[in-house]
Enzyme design. Structure first.
Site, PDB file in Angstrom:
ATOM      1  N   CYS A  59      -8.659  -5.782  -9.499  1.00 21.01           N
ATOM      2  CA  CYS A  59      -8.257  -4.733 -10.434  1.00 21.01           C
ATOM      3  C   CYS A  59      -7.805  -3.551  -9.575  1.00 21.01           C
ATOM      4  CB  CYS A  59      -9.455  -4.390 -11.304  1.00 21.01           C
ATOM      5  SG  CYS A  59      -9.121  -3.208 -12.593  1.00 21.01           S
ATOM      6  N   CYS A  92      -5.057   0.737   6.574  1.00 20.53           N
ATOM      7  CA  CYS A  92      -5.278   2.188   6.615  1.00 20.53           C
ATOM      8  C   CYS A  92      -6.574   2.639   5.961  1.00 20.53           C
ATOM      9  CB  CYS A  92      -4.093   2.929   6.001  1.00 20.53           C
ATOM     10  SG  CYS A  92      -3.949   2.751   4.208  1.00 20.53           S
ATOM     11  N   CYS A 108       0.857  -1.185   0.000  1.00 23.12           N
ATOM     12  CA  CYS A 108       0.000   0.000   0.000  1.00 23.12           C
ATOM     13  C   CYS A 108       0.894   1.237   0.000  1.00 23.12           C
ATOM     14  CB  CYS A 108      -0.898  -0.017   1.236  1.00 23.12           C
ATOM     15  SG  CYS A 108      -1.930   1.459   1.381  1.00 23.12           S
ATOM     16  N   CYS A 119      -7.416  -1.201   1.631  1.00 23.42           N
ATOM     17  CA  CYS A 119      -6.349  -1.679   2.505  1.00 23.42           C
ATOM     18  C   CYS A 119      -6.938  -1.885   3.900  1.00 23.42           C
ATOM     19  CB  CYS A 119      -5.212  -0.660   2.550  1.00 23.42           C
ATOM     20  SG  CYS A 119      -3.907  -1.063   3.732  1.00 23.42           S
TER      21      CYS A 119
END
Length: 129
Positions: free
Chosen positions: A118, A96, A43, A93
């Site tokens: 995707c 976060c 991330c 994510c």
């Protein structure tokens, strides 16, 4: 100072627009679409490991595609009705809560899961093994 203000100081305006505001980068423009090396995808906002290169595949959709996250608890899923048609599943994510992209199931890709995560390139960094 608000949490969102902190994100604006950490991320570029384009990164912020996608990761924190749920935008989408233009297809075929991301730096990780053609990435073929072995490694991990993290991330961009919090550095959490999200995907491994061995689950990446060529879906020819304009964004990096994976058939599974690194572990089930690395991403979370939200129903996305923003297009006003059949709901999509947004991928975020789990660490976060940043927007990453969407997951689609049952499109006929010859992958172990028949899922296509995707994911916007701008949402990730790549660490080569």
């Amino acid at each position: 100072m608000t949490v969102e203000k902190n994100w604006q100081e950490i991320l570029t305006p384009d990164e912020y627009a996608v990761l924190r505001e749920g935008g989408t980068e233009t297809p075929w423009t991301g730096e990780l679409i053609e990435e073929k090396r072995q490694g991990k995808y993290r991330c961009r906002a919090c550095d959490a490991v999200l995907f491994a290169s061995d689950t990446k595949f060529d879906s020819h959709c304009g964004w990096p595609s994976f058939y599974a996250p690194l572990a089930k608890d690395t991403v979370k899923y939200l129903e996305d009705n923003s297009l006003g048609e059949r709901p999509r599943v947004e991928v975020r994510c789990a660490n976060c809560d940043s927007h990453l992209g969407h997951v689609f199931h049952g499109e006929g890709y010859e992958t172990p899961t028949d899922d296509r995560f995707c994911i916007n390139s701008i949402c990730m960094t790549f660490d080569e093994e």
